[in-house]
Design an enzyme around this catalytic site. Structure first.
Site, PDB file in Angstrom:
ATOM      1  N   GLY A 165      46.703  47.032  45.176  1.00 38.60           N
ATOM      2  CA  GLY A 165      45.706  45.976  45.027  1.00 38.60           C
ATOM      3  C   GLY A 165      45.066  46.054  43.660  1.00 38.60           C
ATOM      4  CD  GLN A 215      40.788  47.476  39.952  1.00 45.01           C
ATOM      5  OE1 GLN A 215      41.247  46.683  40.768  1.00 45.01           O
ATOM      6  NE2 GLN A 215      41.127  48.745  39.941  1.00 45.01           N
ATOM      7  CB  CYS A 253      40.289  53.005  42.730  1.00 46.75           C
ATOM      8  SG  CYS A 253      39.810  51.557  41.764  1.00 46.75           S
ATOM      9  CG  LEU A 254      45.719  51.067  40.058  1.00 45.52           C
ATOM     10  CD1 LEU A 254      46.328  49.682  39.901  1.00 45.52           C
ATOM     11  CD2 LEU A 254      46.711  52.141  39.632  1.00 45.52           C
ATOM     12  CG  HIS A 261      39.371  49.253  47.200  1.00 46.81           C
ATOM     13  ND1 HIS A 261      39.273  50.625  47.192  1.00 46.81           N
ATOM     14  CD2 HIS A 261      39.659  48.912  45.910  1.00 46.81           C
ATOM     15  CE1 HIS A 261      39.476  51.078  45.959  1.00 46.81           C
ATOM     16  NE2 HIS A 261      39.717  50.055  45.174  1.00 46.81           N
ATOM     17  CD  GLU A 262      41.728  45.764  45.151  1.00 45.51           C
ATOM     18  OE1 GLU A 262      41.137  45.569  44.074  1.00 45.51           O
ATOM     19  OE2 GLU A 262      42.392  46.803  45.370  1.00 45.51           O
ATOM     20  CG  HIS A 277      37.377  46.703  42.210  1.00 42.47           C
ATOM     21  ND1 HIS A 277      36.902  47.705  41.402  1.00 42.47           N
ATOM     22  CD2 HIS A 277      38.428  47.238  42.871  1.00 42.47           C
ATOM     23  CE1 HIS A 277      37.638  48.800  41.570  1.00 42.47           C
ATOM     24  NE2 HIS A 277      38.565  48.545  42.461  1.00 42.47           N
TER      25      HIS A 277
END
Ligand code: QAP
Ligand code: CO
Length: 162
Positions: free
Chosen positions: A46, A51, A91-92, A133-134, A137
């Site tokens: 995701g 990000q 997470c990236l 989660h997304e 962000h």
């Protein structure tokens, strides 16, 4: 098509609140393509536009093993939620750090597709975790913000922040 640079902790831009998408145009299609290319290259399951330092409410996701089930969520909003689940998240933007986070188990999400058409989706399990989660962000929230102060401190220390 382009692989974009991913912001990492502690970049303060990750705290920016994304604005809703109004124009469903070619520029949005290009952004979504680039988000997928960036997410698949990472690889990740995701990615939110936040990000890659683009502060619009755009999320891409693919939780399939085969990487053949791309999902796009524009202007996503959770309109119903119930139950609890705990999932070990990564997470990236927080490379190499994984921690258990408690979230809703079942959600209903309202969003728009690439054409601007309004949609609803019911999700549970990993898909529900990933959507929550997304969406976080897009609000400037990272999964570390859900941890206790002590666990967050340990994670930040491992990352070499502070
Ligand atoms: C968010 O996360 C997520 O630390 C997406 O070194 C995670 O794609 C939703 C990744 C878990 C639900 C459950 C993380 C790649 C990818 C790393 C990701 C790393 C390399 C994370
Ligand atoms: Co993330």
């Amino acid at each position: 098509m382009a692989v974009l640079d991913i912001l990492t902790i502690p970049n303060p831009k990750l705290k920016t609140k994304a604005v809703p998408v109004i124009d469903f145009n070619e520029q949005l299609e290009q952004l979504v393509e680039d988000l997928f290319e960036t997410m698949y290259a990472a690889p990740g399951i995701g990615l939110a536009a936040t990000q890659v330092d683009i502060h619009q409410q755009v999320v891409v996701m693919d939780i399939s093993e085969e990487k053949d089930s791309p999902r796009i969520f524009i202007n996503p909003k959770i309109i119903e939620q119930q139950g609890e689940q705990i999932y070990e998240e990564g997470c990236l933007s927080v490379p190499g750090i994984y921690a258990k986070v408690k979230r809703a188990n079942q959600i209903k999400v309202h969003y728009q597709n690439l054409k601007g058409v309004h949609q609803e989706l019911e999700a549970d399990g990993l898909l529900a975790v990933c959507i929550q989660h997304e969406i976080d962000h897009l609000k400037g929230v990272v999964f570390l913000d859900h941890l206790s102060l002590l666990k967050r401190k340990i994670a930040l220390k491992k990352l070499g922040v502070v």
